[in-house]
Motif scaffolding. Structure first.
Motif, PDB file in Angstrom:
ATOM      1  N   ARG A 196     -54.223 -15.422 -19.181  1.00 25.94           N
ATOM      2  CA  ARG A 196     -54.787 -16.363 -20.135  1.00 25.94           C
ATOM      3  C   ARG A 196     -55.413 -15.555 -21.262  1.00 25.94           C
ATOM      4  O   ARG A 196     -56.043 -14.524 -21.019  1.00 25.94           O
ATOM      5  CB  ARG A 196     -55.841 -17.243 -19.462  1.00 25.94           C
ATOM      6  CG  ARG A 196     -55.306 -18.103 -18.332  1.00 25.94           C
ATOM      7  CD  ARG A 196     -54.443 -19.241 -18.848  1.00 25.94           C
ATOM      8  NE  ARG A 196     -55.232 -20.219 -19.611  1.00 25.94           N
ATOM      9  CZ  ARG A 196     -54.708 -21.238 -20.267  1.00 25.94           C
ATOM     10  NH1 ARG A 196     -53.385 -21.398 -20.303  1.00 25.94           N
ATOM     11  NH2 ARG A 196     -55.479 -22.095 -20.898  1.00 25.94           N
ATOM     12  N   SER A 202     -51.718 -23.229 -25.522  1.00 22.52           N
ATOM     13  CA  SER A 202     -51.962 -24.319 -24.581  1.00 22.52           C
ATOM     14  C   SER A 202     -51.889 -25.658 -25.308  1.00 22.52           C
ATOM     15  O   SER A 202     -52.284 -25.771 -26.472  1.00 22.52           O
ATOM     16  CB  SER A 202     -53.341 -24.165 -23.940  1.00 22.52           C
ATOM     17  OG  SER A 202     -53.431 -22.958 -23.222  1.00 22.52           O
ATOM     18  N   ALA A 244     -56.314 -20.849 -27.673  1.00 27.00           N
ATOM     19  CA  ALA A 244     -56.136 -20.495 -26.268  1.00 27.00           C
ATOM     20  C   ALA A 244     -54.673 -20.658 -25.864  1.00 27.00           C
ATOM     21  O   ALA A 244     -53.944 -21.495 -26.408  1.00 27.00           O
ATOM     22  CB  ALA A 244     -57.025 -21.368 -25.394  1.00 27.00           C
ATOM     23  N   THR A 290     -51.293 -18.699 -23.163  1.00 31.47           N
ATOM     24  CA  THR A 290     -50.812 -17.773 -22.139  1.00 31.47           C
ATOM     25  C   THR A 290     -50.090 -16.609 -22.810  1.00 31.47           C
ATOM     26  O   THR A 290     -49.207 -16.816 -23.649  1.00 31.47           O
ATOM     27  CB  THR A 290     -49.848 -18.486 -21.175  1.00 31.47           C
ATOM     28  OG1 THR A 290     -50.526 -19.601 -20.568  1.00 31.47           O
ATOM     29  CG2 THR A 290     -49.369 -17.534 -20.089  1.00 31.47           C
TER      30      THR A 290
END
Length: 375
Positions: A11, A93, A107, A109
């Motif tokens: 993450r 995300s 944010a 991955t």
């Protein structure tokens, strides 16, 4: 690049800085740092081009960090800084933006492929000793913070390496050799001022027509048995002449909007030091333990004499023959390889690289020259 065998998924937060460079912040297992990142060691290739930027591993430092980390529950808040190639992949995300989010970071991955050593997707810019220690600790799951910027430009990586380390005890010689290779951004003033002397030092060492050809010790050259002069001494000599209002190189340093006239400074240096080489042939090109002319004290002191000679010759001929003639006036007073300096009362090999000894040697050379040209 070869196809990845596997990958690490974490993450991460993504933002943009500089000239549109993506910057990521994430946590990763400490032992995985060396799986995704290579250490770009500073060295020169067969064509004398500078490669990499990292200093050699300091084993005692790595051992000390590993011993600390093996104590058990430890805090490790210091981020490792990586330069990452565009081979990494970020997927944002989905969902509604949280209330109050100012949009500074996104944010998502981050997928980091794992390649073979020497072909890895990232390079360590800051934290090589910590990364090597993390690979040795018993707790392989210890999570550590990482900040990575996406750029496969070696120039950008060098610039960030210098800027990150400039307030730390990074070896002066390493910074000196890297500075001429950084041209893409505006460096802090104190670093920018050091670029020209470092660049000229490199030219003097690489030019086959230079009296210093291959005689200067550079941190990137591991096995040069010919080199006998430290680059720090040469750079200091050049910088002193540039900063002295009456120095031989001072008229050619950067002023206002105009850049430094490196060509003119280089010409002066090669003319003067070629004359030095020819006037003191037995003291030139040998180990400083056998010649104080090759010693940092000798290089710096002769730089002051260069300034004095060129100040006297200004506008009246500064060619090789004239400069050599001026140097020959000082030669009888010099004791580079044997004997005792008459005006100093010390043996040739008692001169050390201390401010006091360098100043005394400078004064002795200037006095010898002044008395030789006095009407």
């Amino acid at each position: 690049m070869t196809a990845p065998k596997k990958e690490i998924v974490v993450r991460a937060l993504r933002t943009t800085q500089g000239d549109g460079l993506d910057v990521f912040a994430f946590f990763i297992k400490g032992a995985d740092i060396v799986k995704i990142a290579d250490i770009s060691r500073i060295e020169r290739d067969d064509s004398d081009a500078l490669k990499g930027f990292q200093r050699p591993e300091i084993r005692s430092h790595v051992k000390g960090i590993a011993e600390y980390l093996n104590q058990g529950n430890v805090l490790f808040p210091n981020a490792i800084i990586l330069a990452m190639s565009p081979d990494i992949h970020f997927s944002a995300s989905r969902g509604t933006k949280p209330t109050g989010d100012d949009g500074m970071a996104l944010a998502g991955t981050l997928t980091i492929p794992i390649y073979e050593e020497g072909q890895r997707v990232a390079w360590i810019v800051d934290g090589q000793q910590r990364s090597l220690a993390l690979a040795q600790v018993s707790n392989k799951a210890l999570s550590v913070p990482v900040v990575g910027f996406v750029s496969d430009s070696l120039e950008v990586q060098r610039e960030q390496f210098i800027l990150v380390n400039k307030a730390k005890p990074l070896p002066t010689r390493l910074i000196n050799e890297l500075l001429p290779e950084t041209r893409g951004i505006s460096l802090p003033r104190e670093l920018s001022a050091k670029k020209v002397p470092s660049e000229i030092c490199g030219l003097l060492n690489r030019d086959a027509d230079s009296p210093f050809y291959k005689l200067i010790k550079r941190i990137s050259e591991k096995a040069n048995t010919v080199a006998v002069i430290t680059d720090t001494a040469v750079i200091t000599m050049i910088r002193n002449s540039m900063n002295n209002p009456l120095g031989a190189l001072s008229p050619y340093k950067s002023t206002g909007r105009e850049g430094a006239d490196v060509e003119s400074m280089y010409r002066i240096l090669t003319t003067f030091w070629t004359a030095v080489k020819d006037v003191f042939p037995t003291a030139w090109g040998v180990d400083s333990r056998n010649s104080r002319l090759m010693h940092s004290a000798g290089i710096e002191a002769m730089g002051v004499l260069m300034d004095r000679i060129y100040a006297r010759l200004s506008g009246h001929g500064e060619d090789y023959k004239t400069v050599r003639k001026e140097l020959e006036k000082v030669a009888p007073a010099c004791r580079w390889t044997e004997g005792t300096w008459d005006t100093l009362g010390v043996a040739w090999n008692e001169i050390q690289s201390t401010p006091r000894d360098i100043k005394r040697l400078q004064d002795a050379l200037v006095r010898a020259y002044t008395s030789s040209v006095r009407p």
